[in-house]
Design an enzyme around this catalytic site. Structure first.
Site, PDB file in Angstrom:
ATOM      1  N   ASN A 150       0.740  -1.314  -0.131  1.00  0.00           N
ATOM      2  CA  ASN A 150       0.099  -0.043  -0.010  1.00  0.00           C
ATOM      3  C   ASN A 150       0.874   1.110   0.014  1.00  0.00           C
ATOM      4  O   ASN A 150       0.497   2.229  -0.590  1.00  0.00           O
ATOM      5  CB  ASN A 150      -0.947   0.116   1.085  1.00  0.00           C
ATOM      6  CG  ASN A 150      -0.388  -0.306   2.433  1.00  0.00           C
ATOM      7  OD1 ASN A 150       0.584  -0.752   2.637  1.00  0.00           O
ATOM      8  ND2 ASN A 150      -0.983   0.305   3.731  1.00  0.00           N
ATOM      9  N   GLY A 226       1.660  -6.109   7.211  1.00  0.00           N
ATOM     10  CA  GLY A 226       0.802  -6.602   6.134  1.00  0.00           C
ATOM     11  C   GLY A 226      -0.364  -7.179   6.886  1.00  0.00           C
ATOM     12  O   GLY A 226      -0.996  -6.670   7.824  1.00  0.00           O
ATOM     13  N   THR A 228      -3.312  -9.485   8.867  1.00  0.00           N
ATOM     14  CA  THR A 228      -3.313 -10.144  10.098  1.00  0.00           C
ATOM     15  C   THR A 228      -3.064 -11.727  10.043  1.00  0.00           C
ATOM     16  O   THR A 228      -2.345 -12.204  10.849  1.00  0.00           O
ATOM     17  CB  THR A 228      -4.795  -9.678  10.845  1.00  0.00           C
ATOM     18  OG1 THR A 228      -4.706  -8.196  11.237  1.00  0.00           O
ATOM     19  CG2 THR A 228      -4.884 -10.346  12.182  1.00  0.00           C
ATOM     20  N   THR A 230      -1.390 -13.172   7.820  1.00  0.00           N
ATOM     21  CA  THR A 230      -0.002 -13.437   7.543  1.00  0.00           C
ATOM     22  C   THR A 230       0.765 -13.334   8.780  1.00  0.00           C
ATOM     23  O   THR A 230       1.602 -13.909   9.097  1.00  0.00           O
ATOM     24  CB  THR A 230       0.406 -12.366   6.158  1.00  0.00           C
ATOM     25  OG1 THR A 230      -0.401 -12.533   4.987  1.00  0.00           O
ATOM     26  CG2 THR A 230       1.900 -12.758   5.994  1.00  0.00           C
ATOM     27  N   GLU A 248       3.164  -5.095  12.400  1.00  0.00           N
ATOM     28  CA  GLU A 248       2.127  -4.095  12.001  1.00  0.00           C
ATOM     29  C   GLU A 248       1.141  -4.571  11.110  1.00  0.00           C
ATOM     30  O   GLU A 248       1.267  -4.735   9.879  1.00  0.00           O
ATOM     31  CB  GLU A 248       2.902  -2.941  11.522  1.00  0.00           C
ATOM     32  CG  GLU A 248       2.054  -1.669  11.838  1.00  0.00           C
ATOM     33  CD  GLU A 248       0.972  -0.988  10.676  1.00  0.00           C
ATOM     34  OE1 GLU A 248      -0.077  -1.406  11.125  1.00  0.00           O
ATOM     35  OE2 GLU A 248       1.438  -0.671   9.926  1.00  0.00           O
ATOM     36  N   CYS A 282      -3.641   1.455   6.527  1.00  0.00           N
ATOM     37  CA  CYS A 282      -3.866   0.626   7.770  1.00  0.00           C
ATOM     38  C   CYS A 282      -4.537   1.950   8.592  1.00  0.00           C
ATOM     39  O   CYS A 282      -5.172   1.327   9.478  1.00  0.00           O
ATOM     40  CB  CYS A 282      -2.844  -0.132   8.424  1.00  0.00           C
ATOM     41  SG  CYS A 282      -1.583   0.768   8.562  1.00  0.00           S
ATOM     42  N   GLU A 461       6.938   0.326  16.158  1.00  0.00           N
ATOM     43  CA  GLU A 461       7.900   1.078  15.176  1.00  0.00           C
ATOM     44  C   GLU A 461       8.081   2.517  15.685  1.00  0.00           C
ATOM     45  O   GLU A 461       7.601   2.963  16.329  1.00  0.00           O
ATOM     46  CB  GLU A 461       7.523   0.912  13.741  1.00  0.00           C
ATOM     47  CG  GLU A 461       7.381  -0.331  13.601  1.00  0.00           C
ATOM     48  CD  GLU A 461       7.044  -0.706  12.154  1.00  0.00           C
ATOM     49  OE1 GLU A 461       5.930  -0.372  11.431  1.00  0.00           O
ATOM     50  OE2 GLU A 461       7.941  -1.307  11.181  1.00  0.00           O
TER      51      GLU A 461
HETATM   52  O1  TXE Z   1      -1.187  -9.001   2.370  1.00  0.00           O
HETATM   53  P1  TXE Z   1       0.114 -10.033   3.009  1.00  0.00           P
HETATM   54  P2  TXE Z   1      -1.900  -9.007   1.229  1.00  0.00           P
HETATM   55  C1  TXE Z   1      -4.120  -6.355   4.801  1.00  0.00           C
HETATM   56  C2  TXE Z   1      -5.504  -5.713   3.825  1.00  0.00           C
HETATM   57  C3  TXE Z   1      -5.274  -6.737   2.750  1.00  0.00           C
HETATM   58  C4  TXE Z   1      -4.891  -7.919   3.406  1.00  0.00           C
HETATM   59  C5  TXE Z   1      -4.062  -8.950   2.562  1.00  0.00           C
HETATM   60  O2  TXE Z   1      -6.653  -6.047   4.627  1.00  0.00           O
HETATM   61  O3  TXE Z   1      -6.515  -6.832   2.279  1.00  0.00           O
HETATM   62  O4  TXE Z   1      -4.043  -7.581   4.516  1.00  0.00           O
HETATM   63  O5  TXE Z   1      -3.198  -8.238   1.893  1.00  0.00           O
HETATM   64  C6  TXE Z   1       4.371 -11.196   2.582  1.00  0.00           C
HETATM   65  N1  TXE Z   1       5.795 -15.557   5.172  1.00  0.00           N
HETATM   66  N2  TXE Z   1      -3.017  -5.417   4.572  1.00  0.00           N
HETATM   67  O6  TXE Z   1      -2.375 -10.545   0.948  1.00  0.00           O
HETATM   68  O7  TXE Z   1      -0.107 -11.250   2.019  1.00  0.00           O
HETATM   69  C7  TXE Z   1       3.740 -10.706   1.046  1.00  0.00           C
HETATM   70  O8  TXE Z   1       4.564 -11.189   0.132  1.00  0.00           O
HETATM   71  C8  TXE Z   1       6.414 -14.354   4.660  1.00  0.00           C
HETATM   72  C9  TXE Z   1      -2.910  -4.464   5.961  1.00  0.00           C
HETATM   73  O9  TXE Z   1      -1.324  -8.467   0.138  1.00  0.00           O
HETATM   74  O10 TXE Z   1       0.162  -9.913   4.292  1.00  0.00           O
HETATM   75  C10 TXE Z   1       4.142  -9.086   1.227  1.00  0.00           C
HETATM   76  O11 TXE Z   1       5.427  -8.693   1.053  1.00  0.00           O
HETATM   77  N3  TXE Z   1       5.809 -12.995   4.131  1.00  0.00           N
HETATM   78  C11 TXE Z   1      -1.395  -4.034   5.616  1.00  0.00           C
HETATM   79  C12 TXE Z   1       3.743  -8.964   2.724  1.00  0.00           C
HETATM   80  O12 TXE Z   1       3.919 -10.249   3.376  1.00  0.00           O
HETATM   81  C13 TXE Z   1       4.698 -13.354   3.583  1.00  0.00           C
HETATM   82  C14 TXE Z   1      -0.966  -3.662   4.369  1.00  0.00           C
HETATM   83  C15 TXE Z   1       2.268  -8.526   3.042  1.00  0.00           C
HETATM   84  O13 TXE Z   1       1.358  -9.190   2.035  1.00  0.00           O
HETATM   85  C16 TXE Z   1       3.859 -14.382   3.773  1.00  0.00           C
HETATM   86  C17 TXE Z   1      -1.274  -4.757   3.367  1.00  0.00           C
HETATM   87  C18 TXE Z   1       4.449 -15.724   4.571  1.00  0.00           C
HETATM   88  N4  TXE Z   1       3.800 -16.736   4.691  1.00  0.00           N
HETATM   89  C19 TXE Z   1      -2.310  -5.315   3.756  1.00  0.00           C
HETATM   90  N5  TXE Z   1       2.676 -14.454   3.109  1.00  0.00           N
HETATM   91  C20 TXE Z   1      -1.126  -2.637   6.523  1.00  0.00           C
HETATM   92  N6  TXE Z   1      -1.098  -3.326   7.891  1.00  0.00           N
HETATM   93  O14 TXE Z   1      -0.848  -1.638   6.384  1.00  0.00           O
HETATM   94  C21 TXE Z   1       2.873 -13.222   2.577  1.00  0.00           C
HETATM   95  N7  TXE Z   1       4.025 -12.463   2.773  1.00  0.00           N
END
Ligand code: TXE
Length: 484
Positions: A150, A226, A228, A230, A248, A282, A461
């Site tokens: 994002n 990322g 929740t 994940t 976060e 977020c 952070e």
């Molecule tokens: O996030 P992911 P996604 C929320 C938002 C969104 C949802 C899913 O609601 O719709 O999360 O988004 C890496 N081991 N936020 O699927 O998958 C991935 O490659 C290690 C809130 O895009 O969590 C990326 O670099 N790493 C948020 C990162 O995690 C892993 C911002 C985030 O991706 C992994 C984004 C694993 N098993 C989404 N799986 C905020 N807090 O601002 C994925 N990744």
């Protein structure tokens, strides 16, 4: 088509398996670059390079490390325009936003931590006649940083800058959805004279490249932003190896407008806090709570302003709402709008796709959407949508506002709009979140703790909180024997 490369041991490299996947431009829906499909072999090379670099980097004086990180900051500044265009193309966000927020903030993150280490202090605990303790703070070694799509370079730099400043070597993975600016950062680091292996950037999917960073026995800490779900996977793997984690995660933030608020200011900022970056921050106030005494007036004025927002291809200076990040994400947001209707909500404006002229007619554009009439406890009001969708809810008194605000599994941030100082303090104290803004939103001071409670994550952070996370305290106790 641009081939993105991994940055390992100071060089740009293809992934070991030679495999790539497409990078899609959200504004057009077309592929424009290829992303390395890295796996544990690439991560192994990156970790080994980081391990080799660690004695060199941690052995430098803070002034030397600071100077290199300042050069990275200056390098970002020199390429601000190029990076902003790349960010906008990769993510779909309006170019204006990338130029005014994302890239300046990435530059500032490096400068902030590069200078913070020059002013850092260690603790000394005096035991009087018996002696004293001093506390050394040592870098952890090799650490992993995993960031989302994002705010790509902004959040990437928010992690790697403190990690590097504290003397660690880093293996980092940007989101596979938006890897471009992290790739461009590789060259900036080389030009800044960063020693090989100090920062390594591995591109690829979360389940392969990301999880290999988390699982690798040599990475001593993981900083992750990322989703929740994940975060749960990462916390589970890290806990087995007693790794430090800073997580976060998502938010479902309440933006609370009391009857005595500065109406115009609350209105203007609420439009921004609901829809900035297509609602994909977020910290966005995705639940707008309005005191019943002003509900109708505020709602009508809010809807009027939202209808006036210009949804347009992000490269246009006039674009206020760009494309959401991907087709899958657009589908997720649309499913939530349908759910809101099923749950009894009324869509006051938005809810539909926007189709600009070719070549942008296959991009992922959605109208900013305002929904009312939902229970605070329905799924639409409990789950993170992370798109240009905001719900409106009336409340009757302070206690009810706090109860609704605190009713979700998340606890990241909240905004309060009131002229009553006592109310502002009382309500701020009762909100179960990590960050409260009073009469503002997203006003940031990089020294303050940043993070959330409950499903919004663990740890903080920012400022010395981040430098502490990326270091290990070691207490040295000096006993002074009595002189006879
Ligand atoms: O996030 P992911 P996604 C929320 C938002 C969104 C949802 C899913 O609601 O719709 O999360 O988004 C890496 N081991 N936020 O699927 O998958 C991935 O490659 C290690 C809130 O895009 O969590 C990326 O670099 N790493 C948020 C990162 O995690 C892993 C911002 C985030 O991706 C992994 C984004 C694993 N098993 C989404 N799986 C905020 N807090 O601002 C994925 N990744």
């Amino acid at each position: 088509m641009i081939d993105i490369q991994n940055y390992i041991d100071g060089t740009l490299r293809a992934p070991v398996n030679g495999e790539y996947f497409d990078n899609i431009e959200p504004a057009t829906g077309k592929a424009y670059a290829r992303i390395p499909d890295s796996n544990e072999k690439d991560v192994e090379h990156a970790v080994a390079a980081a391990e080799r670099a660690f004695p060199i980097w941690s052995g430098m004086s803070t002034a030397e490390r600071s100077a290199i990180l300042m050069r990275v900051s200056e390098g970002i500044n020199a390429k601000l325009d190029e990076l902003a265009h790349a960010e906008s193309k990769d993510n779909g966000k309006p170019i204006k936003l990338a130029k005014s927020v994302d890239i300046p903030r990435a530059r500032d993150n490096f400068a902030f931590f590069a200078t913070a280490i020059l002013h850092d202090e260690n603790a000394m605990h005096d035991m009087g006649q018996n002696g004293f303790n001093y506390t050394l703070r040592k870098p952890l070694g090799v650490v992993g940083c995993i960031s989302p799509w994002n705010l790509p370079l902004y959040l990437f730099s928010w992690k790697i800058a403190p990690a590097l400043a504290a003397g660690n070597c880093v293996v980092a993975k940007p989101s596979e959805v938006t890897p471009m600016t992290a790739f461009l950062l590789s060259s900036i680091c080389m030009e800044a004279g960063m020693p090989p292996g100090v920062l390594n950037i591995v591109h690829g999917y979360g389940q392969s490249a990301g999880q290999a960073i988390v699982s690798h026995p040599t990475t001593k800490a993981i900083s992750f932003t990322g989703g929740t779900s994940t975060g749960k996977i990462i916390a589970g793997i890290a806990a087995q190896q007693f790794k430090k984690t800073s997580l976060e995660l998502g938010g479902k933030n309440a933006n609370i407008v009391f009857g005595d608020a500065d109406f115009d200011e609350a209105l203007k900022t609420s439009v921004r806090s609901s829809f900035a970056n297509q609602g994909q921050i977020c910290l966005c106030g995705s639940r707008l709570l309005i005191h019943r005494s002003i509900y109708t007036k505020f709602r009508d004025a809010f809807v009027e302003r939202v209808k006036a927002l210009r949804v347009a291809p992000p490269h246009l200076e006039t674009s206020q709402v760009g494309a959401v990040v991907s087709e899958a994400h657009r589908n997720k947001i649309e499913a939530y709008i349908e759910l809101a209707k099923e749950e009894g909500g009324t869509v006051l404006c938005g809810g539909k796709r926007v189709v600009p002229d070719a070549p942008f007619n296959n991009g992922y554009y959605l109208e900013p959407t305002v929904i009312e009439g939902l229970s605070p406890h329905c799924r639409t009001n409990q789950e993170e949508i992370f798109g240009p969708v905001v719900t409106l809810m009336p409340f009757d008194d302070d206690d009810e506002a706090v109860a609704i605000a605190n009713s979700t599994p998340y606890g990241l941030s909240s905004s309060i709009w009131t002229h009553n100082l006592n109310r502002a303090h009382r309500v701020a104290e009762k909100l179960d979140v990590g960050i409260v803004w009073v009469n503002c939103w997203l006003v940031r001071d990089l020294r303050t703790p940043f993070g959330g409670t409950k499903a919004s994550g663990m740890g903080r952070e920012g400022g010395f909180y981040a430098l502490e996370f990326f270091s290990e305290p070691k207490n040295v106790c000096i006993h002074l024997p009595r002189i006879e």
